[in-house]
Design a protein around this motif. Structure first.
Motif, PDB file in Angstrom:
ATOM      1  N   GLN A 243      -2.260  -5.394  -1.317  1.00 29.52           N
ATOM      2  CA  GLN A 243      -1.467  -5.161  -0.106  1.00 29.52           C
ATOM      3  C   GLN A 243      -2.418  -5.254   1.085  1.00 29.52           C
ATOM      4  O   GLN A 243      -3.340  -4.455   1.217  1.00 29.52           O
ATOM      5  CB  GLN A 243      -0.836  -3.772  -0.178  1.00 29.52           C
ATOM      6  CG  GLN A 243      -0.089  -3.434   1.086  1.00 29.52           C
ATOM      7  CD  GLN A 243       1.000  -2.408   0.842  1.00 29.52           C
ATOM      8  OE1 GLN A 243       1.660  -2.419  -0.198  1.00 29.52           O
ATOM      9  NE2 GLN A 243       1.199  -1.520   1.794  1.00 29.52           N
TER      10      GLN A 243
ATOM     11  N   SER B 125       6.567 -10.832  -0.259  1.00 31.83           N
ATOM     12  CA  SER B 125       6.119 -10.395  -1.583  1.00 31.83           C
ATOM     13  C   SER B 125       6.840 -11.224  -2.638  1.00 31.83           C
ATOM     14  O   SER B 125       7.893 -11.812  -2.361  1.00 31.83           O
ATOM     15  CB  SER B 125       6.388  -8.903  -1.777  1.00 31.83           C
ATOM     16  OG  SER B 125       7.773  -8.679  -1.820  1.00 31.83           O
TER      17      SER B 125
ATOM     18  N   SER C 234       3.714  -6.474  -4.297  1.00 31.12           N
ATOM     19  CA  SER C 234       2.874  -5.983  -3.193  1.00 31.12           C
ATOM     20  C   SER C 234       3.124  -6.834  -1.956  1.00 31.12           C
ATOM     21  O   SER C 234       3.169  -8.058  -2.033  1.00 31.12           O
ATOM     22  CB  SER C 234       1.393  -6.084  -3.551  1.00 31.12           C
ATOM     23  OG  SER C 234       1.137  -5.272  -4.653  1.00 31.12           O
TER      24      SER C 234
ATOM     25  N   ARG D  96      -3.714  -9.334  -9.672  1.00 23.41           N
ATOM     26  CA  ARG D  96      -2.837  -8.458  -8.895  1.00 23.41           C
ATOM     27  C   ARG D  96      -2.910  -8.873  -7.432  1.00 23.41           C
ATOM     28  O   ARG D  96      -3.930  -9.358  -6.972  1.00 23.41           O
ATOM     29  CB  ARG D  96      -3.277  -7.001  -9.040  1.00 23.41           C
ATOM     30  CG  ARG D  96      -2.998  -6.453 -10.440  1.00 23.41           C
ATOM     31  CD  ARG D  96      -3.308  -4.954 -10.506  1.00 23.41           C
ATOM     32  NE  ARG D  96      -2.596  -4.220  -9.467  1.00 23.41           N
ATOM     33  CZ  ARG D  96      -3.091  -3.128  -8.874  1.00 23.41           C
ATOM     34  NH1 ARG D  96      -4.290  -2.679  -9.187  1.00 23.41           N
ATOM     35  NH2 ARG D  96      -2.387  -2.506  -7.952  1.00 23.41           N
TER      36      ARG D  96
END
Ligand SMILES: [Zn+2]
Length: 481
Positions: A245, A198, A209, A242
């Motif tokens: 995950q 991450s 994430s 973003r």
């Protein structure tokens, strides 16, 4: 804007037991498909698992070497998921009470030692293997691997770069090899690695994430995949996106990762206790016995060789870079007390021999007694270094002692004046121009003549004696003309 990278690694090690983790089937690589199966590892109704004590002890051995605490009460859990290579539709694993926890592994990072914490190491069973090359769009399944004991070693997210991850893996593998708990062969899948990475802005408190990367078949792939993923995530954050995950696959041919699936949560596996294996506690005596059986590990062996044999840090690092090499070094030094010479020869000649032939050091058969004898022959001046190189190769390949090879092939060094005289006379006669250059003061011409003498004797002449005698012959000729 600066970014920080956080990496954690999950390493799966197949333990080198004779039989599987919970049944008596053989644990060998390469048998005919499904030849090593039984009702237990095929998950047939009514079959019951029994824990393999050897697998358990190899797991404890590894955990202790990684400075882990051994859990008081050992129990197993079922991890459920459906996949055709998993006959029971669950894997026997350990969930909330792993066999061991809270260890560490020290790695060298920029001339310093960095401590990487080990979160846990637990025992579980491997799954079978799907074979997709069957043709007709069909896949076949081989359950030989189902039930093979696996140790999963999970690091804390303490690694800050792909290079650190690479160093950690190399170090871990070396320790596993010293412990002799696994063959650690990534091509055969006895050592496998998943990595997670991450990225966050420097100074940010929360981790970014986490993306998990699978399908990593070598440490170089791990490093390449992590470098790719690091750049991808930083670029995404910089452009205001973003990071999802998820689990991604490394494509080694295209040198990039691609999405595989969104990451499961532990609850997706519906863990519960394995009711067929009773919990038990590990006695301090068992832990003490396993601890006593631990071999000297690379770091302390290196320190001892630097202290007792006065090897440099560089030499000691190379000598201890495989247990086999370190054992060979020590056995040879016991017979021939010249540590520096032994280390040099192993580093220069043996490593080169293995490298050129793409062999692992473990696969090269060298008798310590033969190596000691070869070094004695060199030091006594009985053979020249170029000849020794050839004898070294022959000694490995034929397993004949070097002294015998030298005698049988007449490779002894020629230091005898009368024998060299004839050769030198021939070389002088055949290179009149070069001889004139030597007289005109050209040093390189003199070296050329020495080279010619060495060539004429197939490297057997003693180069120092040749130089002395050549100089003498040339000055005598000058004096006579
Ligand atoms: Zn079985």
């Amino acid at each position: 804007m600066n970014y920080e990278t956080t990496i954690g690694l999950e390493v799966h090690v197949q333990l080198a037991t004779r039989s599987k983790a919970f049944c008596g089937c053989a644990n060998n690589f390469g048998a005919a498909p499904n030849a090593q199966t039984c009702p237990v590892c095929l998950g047939l109704p009514g079959s019951l698992p029994v824990l393999n004590q050897a697998a358990f002890e190899l797991a404890v051995r590894t955990a202790l070497a990684l400075n882990c605490q051994i859990t008081d009460r050992i129990q197993f859990d079922r991890k459920h998921y459906f996949y055709p290579d998993l006959p029971k539709a669950f894997q026997i694993s350990q969930y909330d009470q792993p066999l061991s926890h809270d260890g560490h592994l020290d790695i060298p990072v920029q001339e310093q030692t960095k401590r990487v914490r080990i979160h846990r190491a637990h025992l579980e069973e491997d799954a079978g293997k799907l074979l997709h090359e069957a043709g007709d769009g069909a896949s076949l399944v081989d359950f030989n691997r189902a039930g093979v004991p696996l140790l999963e070693i999970v690091s804390e997210p303490d690694l800050a770069s792909p290079d650190e991850a690479f160093t950690y893996l190399t170090r871990l593998k070396l320790i596993l090899q010293y412990l002799e708990v696994s063959s650690c062969d990534m091509e055969k899948g006895t050592l496998r690695c998943d990595a997670n990475l991450s990225v966050r802005r420097q100074g940010e408190a929360a981790l970014g994430s986490k993306v998990e990367i699978k399908n990593l078949n070598s440490f170089r792939h791990v490093r390449a995949a992590l470098r790719y993923e690091q750049e991808r995530q930083v670029a995404a954050l910089q452009s205001g996106q973003r990071i999802a995950q998820e689990t991604r696959l490394w494509d080694a041919a295209l040198e990039r990762t691609r999405p595989m699936r969104s990451k499961e949560e532990a609850s997706d596996y519906r863990y519960f206790r394995e009711p067929d294996l009773v919990p038990f506690s590990v006695s301090p005596e068992t832990i003490g016995r396993v601890r006593e059986g631990l071999p000297e590990l690379p770091e302390s062996r290196k320190a001892r060789l630097m202290r007792d044999d006065r090897l440099s840090s560089y030499d000691a690092d190379l000598v201890t870079s495989s247990r086999r090499l370190a054992d060979l070094y020590e056995a040879t030094v016991a017979l021939h007390r010249q540590p520096k010479a032994v280390a040099n020869y192993l580093i220069s000649e043996l490593l080169a021999y293995a490298h050129v032939r793409s062999l692992e050091i473990e696969a090269v058969a060298v008798e310590p007694a033969h190596l000691a004898q070869l070094l004695q022959l060199i030091e006594a001046g009985a053979i020249s270094r170029p000849v020794a190189k050839n004898v070294f190769v022959e000694m490995i390949e034929s397993r004949v002692p070097p002294g015998e090879i030298v005698t049988r092939k007449g490779l002894g060094q020629i230091s005898d004046g009368a024998a060299l005289e004839g050769i030198i006379a021939q070389v002088i006669a055949a290179n009149a121009q070069t001889v004139a250059d030597v007289r005109a003061g050209k040093a390189s011409a003199f070296q050329f003549l020495i080279g010619q003498c060495m060539k004429a004797t197939q490297g057997k002449a003693n180069p120092q004696r040749v130089a002395e005698q050549l100089r003498q012959s040339l000055s005598q000729q000058t004096g006579g003309s």
